[in-house]
Scaffold this active site. Sequence first.
Site, short mmCIF file in Angstrom:
data_model
loop_
_atom_site.label_atom_id
_atom_site.label_comp_id
_atom_site.label_asym_id
_atom_site.label_seq_id
_atom_site.Cartn_x
_atom_site.Cartn_y
_atom_site.Cartn_z
N SER A 71 -22.24 9.84 -70.88
CA SER A 71 -20.88 10.31 -70.67
C SER A 71 -20.84 11.74 -70.15
O SER A 71 -19.78 12.22 -69.76
CB SER A 71 -20.09 10.24 -72.00
OG SER A 71 -20.68 11.09 -72.97
N ASN A 124 -13.80 12.22 -68.70
CA ASN A 124 -14.19 13.33 -69.56
C ASN A 124 -14.01 14.69 -68.90
O ASN A 124 -13.78 15.69 -69.59
CB ASN A 124 -15.64 13.16 -70.03
CG ASN A 124 -15.76 12.17 -71.16
OD1 ASN A 124 -14.79 11.87 -71.83
ND2 ASN A 124 -16.95 11.63 -71.37
N GLU A 173 -16.52 3.59 -65.47
CA GLU A 173 -16.77 4.55 -64.40
C GLU A 173 -18.11 4.20 -63.76
O GLU A 173 -19.13 4.17 -64.44
CB GLU A 173 -16.80 5.97 -64.96
CG GLU A 173 -15.44 6.47 -65.42
CD GLU A 173 -15.47 7.88 -65.97
OE1 GLU A 173 -14.52 8.63 -65.69
OE2 GLU A 173 -16.44 8.21 -66.69
N HIS A 200 -20.52 4.04 -66.93
CA HIS A 200 -20.00 4.65 -68.14
C HIS A 200 -18.89 3.80 -68.72
O HIS A 200 -17.78 3.74 -68.18
CB HIS A 200 -19.48 6.06 -67.85
CG HIS A 200 -18.93 6.75 -69.06
ND1 HIS A 200 -17.84 7.59 -69.02
CD2 HIS A 200 -19.31 6.69 -70.37
CE1 HIS A 200 -17.59 8.03 -70.24
NE2 HIS A 200 -18.45 7.49 -71.07
#
Length: 309
Positions: free
Chosen positions: A144, A215, A177, A165
């Site tokens: 991540s 993130n 992702e 991800h």
Amino acid sequence: MAFFTHQITRGLSSSAVRNTVIKHVTIIGGGQMGAGIAQVAATTGHSVVLVDTSEDILKKAAKGIEGSLKRVVKKKFADKPEAGEEFIQKVMKNVSTSTDAASTVQNTDLVLEAIVENLKVKQGLFGGLDKVAPLKTIFASNTSSLPIGDIASSTSRLDRFGGLHFFNPVPMMRLVEVIGTSATSQETFDSLLSFSKALGKTPVSCKDTPGFIVNRLLVPYMMEAIRLHERGHGSKEDIDIAMKLGAGYPMGPFELLDYVGLDTAKFIMDGWIAMDPSNPLFAPSESLNKLVAEGKFGKKSGEGFYKYK
């Protein structure tokens, strides 16, 4: 002779390799993320081998997958218990486990890693598997926060390496992702996109930048909430309420930090600061560092920004 042939084959340019249709998946890491990915892949008809270092971890993972499937059955097959049981058995037949990663990857289309967020550990894992996995096999990390390119640098298949991800809990969260580096081939990237769609997920294309998309936006938002509180501009409770009722978020930033884990948030920020120390978005937080130093990681430890009984 067999070894010599294998080495020659591995030396061929992967430009000759066509798009890989991913049917057989090796997942390294039997924790919550790895088990969740295994469940989704097995449910969608993929052959899955879940790999970890001990049989106890793998037994716990398999039990967790079966328990999760039982919860699905209660909703999906409420009036058809026999069909529900058949569904569970069918999915579980697609999952096998192993403690021997090297032998497992010799006949797999995709190796997906979901282990500890430690660059050297990930590099060591992929560096070793690169020597035994066939040329066609795609490698991917579920990291991540770590750069995919840095993880891939331990291998000789830079064009066959990408990021996938997933989000926790994997069976419920629809997003994946898909990350490509500057060296990831279009064929590899397309295969990862197709695999994500085959899992019933919605993939988004990402560059190999800190935090990718989610993130990179989410973590600085949570950090700014901490700084807002540190400046005395709002209580934790008021900030959480404001973002839930004003922005429509299901959790406020402090609630989310406690759920994610304060140690995880600090780990991500420390890594980003090391990569880009002048970026004000990545500035450290004294209160976050203090809580982590005291072992207050959030819900999993019983206390973070809030206390949990």
